[in-house]
Design a protein around this motif. Structure first.
Motif, PDB file in Angstrom:
ATOM      1  N   THR A  42       0.837  -1.202   0.000  1.00 19.37           N
ATOM      2  CA  THR A  42       0.000   0.000   0.000  1.00 19.37           C
ATOM      3  C   THR A  42       0.872   1.252   0.000  1.00 19.37           C
ATOM      4  O   THR A  42       0.630   2.198  -0.760  1.00 19.37           O
ATOM      5  N   LEU A  43       1.904   1.256   0.836  1.00 20.18           N
ATOM      6  CA  LEU A  43       2.830   2.393   0.880  1.00 20.18           C
ATOM      7  C   LEU A  43       3.517   2.598  -0.468  1.00 20.18           C
ATOM      8  O   LEU A  43       3.634   3.718  -0.965  1.00 20.18           O
ATOM      9  N   ILE A  44       3.962   1.505  -1.058  1.00 17.65           N
ATOM     10  CA  ILE A  44       4.679   1.572  -2.330  1.00 17.65           C
ATOM     11  C   ILE A  44       3.786   2.130  -3.429  1.00 17.65           C
ATOM     12  O   ILE A  44       4.214   2.922  -4.275  1.00 17.65           O
ATOM     13  N   SER A  45       2.513   1.748  -3.419  1.00 18.98           N
ATOM     14  CA  SER A  45       1.580   2.191  -4.456  1.00 18.98           C
ATOM     15  C   SER A  45       1.247   3.672  -4.335  1.00 18.98           C
ATOM     16  O   SER A  45       1.019   4.346  -5.341  1.00 18.98           O
ATOM     17  N   ASP A  46       1.225   4.183  -3.094  1.00 21.32           N
ATOM     18  CA  ASP A  46       0.732   5.540  -2.859  1.00 21.32           C
ATOM     19  C   ASP A  46       1.821   6.601  -2.741  1.00 21.32           C
ATOM     20  O   ASP A  46       1.530   7.793  -2.808  1.00 21.32           O
ATOM     21  N   ASN A  47       3.077   6.181  -2.557  1.00 17.31           N
ATOM     22  CA  ASN A  47       4.106   7.159  -2.222  1.00 17.31           C
ATOM     23  C   ASN A  47       5.420   6.810  -2.922  1.00 17.31           C
ATOM     24  O   ASN A  47       6.007   5.757  -2.659  1.00 17.31           O
ATOM     25  N   LYS A  48       5.873   7.698  -3.803  1.00 16.68           N
ATOM     26  CA  LYS A  48       7.089   7.434  -4.573  1.00 16.68           C
ATOM     27  C   LYS A  48       8.312   7.305  -3.677  1.00 16.68           C
ATOM     28  O   LYS A  48       9.164   6.431  -3.892  1.00 16.68           O
ATOM     29  N   ILE A  49       8.418   8.167  -2.672  1.00 15.17           N
ATOM     30  CA  ILE A  49       9.594   8.119  -1.800  1.00 15.17           C
ATOM     31  C   ILE A  49       9.618   6.809  -1.015  1.00 15.17           C
ATOM     32  O   ILE A  49      10.671   6.174  -0.868  1.00 15.17           O
ATOM     33  N   ALA A  50       8.444   6.385  -0.532  1.00 14.14           N
ATOM     34  CA  ALA A  50       8.379   5.099   0.177  1.00 14.14           C
ATOM     35  C   ALA A  50       8.762   3.958  -0.757  1.00 14.14           C
ATOM     36  O   ALA A  50       9.486   3.033  -0.366  1.00 14.14           O
ATOM     37  N   VAL A  96      -4.561   9.113  -8.020  1.00 19.13           N
ATOM     38  CA  VAL A  96      -5.119  10.390  -7.565  1.00 19.13           C
ATOM     39  C   VAL A  96      -4.588  11.553  -8.390  1.00 19.13           C
ATOM     40  O   VAL A  96      -5.334  12.443  -8.807  1.00 19.13           O
ATOM     41  N   TYR A  97      -3.272  11.540  -8.671  1.00 17.55           N
ATOM     42  CA  TYR A  97      -2.658  12.680  -9.347  1.00 17.55           C
ATOM     43  C   TYR A  97      -3.020  12.743 -10.832  1.00 17.55           C
ATOM     44  O   TYR A  97      -2.894  13.787 -11.457  1.00 17.55           O
ATOM     45  N   GLY A  98      -3.465  11.632 -11.391  1.00 18.49           N
ATOM     46  CA  GLY A  98      -3.834  11.627 -12.799  1.00 18.49           C
ATOM     47  C   GLY A  98      -5.328  11.701 -13.032  1.00 18.49           C
ATOM     48  O   GLY A  98      -5.794  11.540 -14.164  1.00 18.49           O
TER      49      GLY A  98
END
Length: 393
Positions: free
Chosen positions: A80-88, A245-247
């Motif tokens: 979930t973290l990997i999917s939602d956050n590039k830095i993570a 979300v961003y797209g």
């Protein structure tokens, strides 16, 4: 190692979320495990039965040793973290790099299936593109610099690897960005498509892949709308999800265009895989606007016996062949012109279909495995030659 009669190969692929990079990693494992003792280094445990169903491999943990860093109970949270956050996502990638490097010298060869990598020692790397997990240190963001320092990431060591690229186009970028040469091994097309005879196909175009601004889906619509305005009764199937979300804004734009032209545009989102394959099998033509390092969706179009129209620069040109100028275009205006010409000429269509069929074997799993095995053999031969040089002095 586990089997002393075989040389050992350690393959690094950070995770398996679906996509062309994962297909390459899995078919590298498939290519090598019969001849070598193969270990996969990755973030979390892998479900080979699920991956085999997705990518047509026949792997199991009896044949591949899996070194997963993350406990199974934390897998869902991490994904979930990997999917939602590039830095993570990058932090988890660099964690796998650190651990991979600690074990690198335990194996006869190390192999990155996921782009250019400092593996702590020279090895083999398959590049889908350049600077995917790293940047030159002065140009890196502060958080990426911190991760590179944490993993002791060295571009000098990356450049010592034997490199493979997914296309000549990518190989040119590898030369420009890293100053090293790369052999070309096209990725395998693993999609199982039941092709229909041309006469039974729909007079429709397929535009597949994520519906994001980078893919320029709106330009595809512009081109085909102009073709329709010239009297050709064609339809368009757009398949693929959005960019998260961003797209969302761009996806809404495409949804609005599809609704305004609902008599000929069909937007399919989150399709079950079998339903997606049915659409692929029944379209006569494909269209892809974005310039790609390779373009696996274009190779799927070729496998489905479509006539794909693609940009005249980038890796997708190598898929259809530079000799097929009738289906290569530089911009919207030329795209309209080329499509109108092909649609209006039955003899040209049949010629293109027969000629394009000759290229399908370039992207077979058999060819990919042969070339990967040959690459590893060549690498071992080079190691033996280097080892023999001091003895001759």
């Amino acid at each position: 190692m586990a089997n002393e009669t075989k040389k050992s190969v350690a393959v690094w692929q950070p995770f398996f979320f679906g996509g062309g990079a994962e297909a390459v990693a899995l078919w590298v494992l498939e290519a090598l495990h019969h001849e070598y003792d193969v270990t996969l280094f990755t973030l979390s445990e892998v479900d080979f039965s699920w991956l085999n169903a997705m990518y047509a491999t026949q792997l199991s943990d009896k044949e591949i040793t899996v070194k997963a860093q993350l406990p199974e109970r934390l897998k869902k949270w991490a994904h979930t973290l990997i999917s939602d956050n590039k830095i993570a996502r990058m932090a988890f990638i660099y964690w796998t790099i650190r651990e991979f490097k600690k074990s690198a010298y335990q194996y006869d060869v190390v192999f990155s299936a996921f782009n250019g990598l400092d593996m702590g020692r020279p090895g083999i790397q398959y590049l889908h593109w350049v600077h995917v997990i790293e940047k030159k240190f002065p140009k890196a963001q502060p958080w990426l610099k911190a991760l590179m320092v944490w993993a002791d990431f060295s571009h000098e060591r990356l450049c010592e690897n034997f490199s493979i690229a997914n296309s000549e186009y990518t190989a040119e970028q590898v030369q420009q960005c890293y100053g090293i040469e790369a052999d070309v091994v096209f990725p395998p097309v693993v999609t199982q498509i039941n092709t229909l005879p041309w006469s039974e196909k729909e007079n429709a175009f397929l535009c597949s892949g994520r519906v994001v601004k980078a893919k320029q889906t709106h330009r595809v619509i512009n081109i085909l709308k102009a073709v329709r305005d010239k009297g050709f009764d064609i339809k368009l199937h757009i398949t693929g999800g959005g960019g998260g979300v961003y797209g969302r804004g761009y996806l809404k734009q495409i949804e609005a265009l599809a609704q305004q032209n609902s008599d000929w545009i069909y937007l399919h989102q989150n399709l079950p895989y079998d339903d997606y394959l049915k659409i692929v099998s029944r379209c006569r033509y494909g269209i892809h606007y974005k310039t790609e390092p390779f373009g696996i969706s274009v190779a799927e179009m070729l496998k489905a016996d479509m006539i794909p129209f693609v940009r005249s620069n980038g890796g997708q040109r190598e898929i259809v062949g530079a000799e097929h100028q009738d289906i290569l275009f530089a911009n919207e205006a030329e795209g309209i012109e080329k499509i109108v010409r092909v649609l209006g000429d039955e003899d040209l269509k049949m010629h293109l279909l027969q000629s394009l069929k000759q290229r399908k074997d370039l992207f077979s799993t058999e060819r990919f495995m042969d070339e990967i095995r040959e690459t590893v053999k060549k690498y071992f031969d080079r190691l033996e030659q280097k080892a023999a040089v001091p003895a001759q002095k």
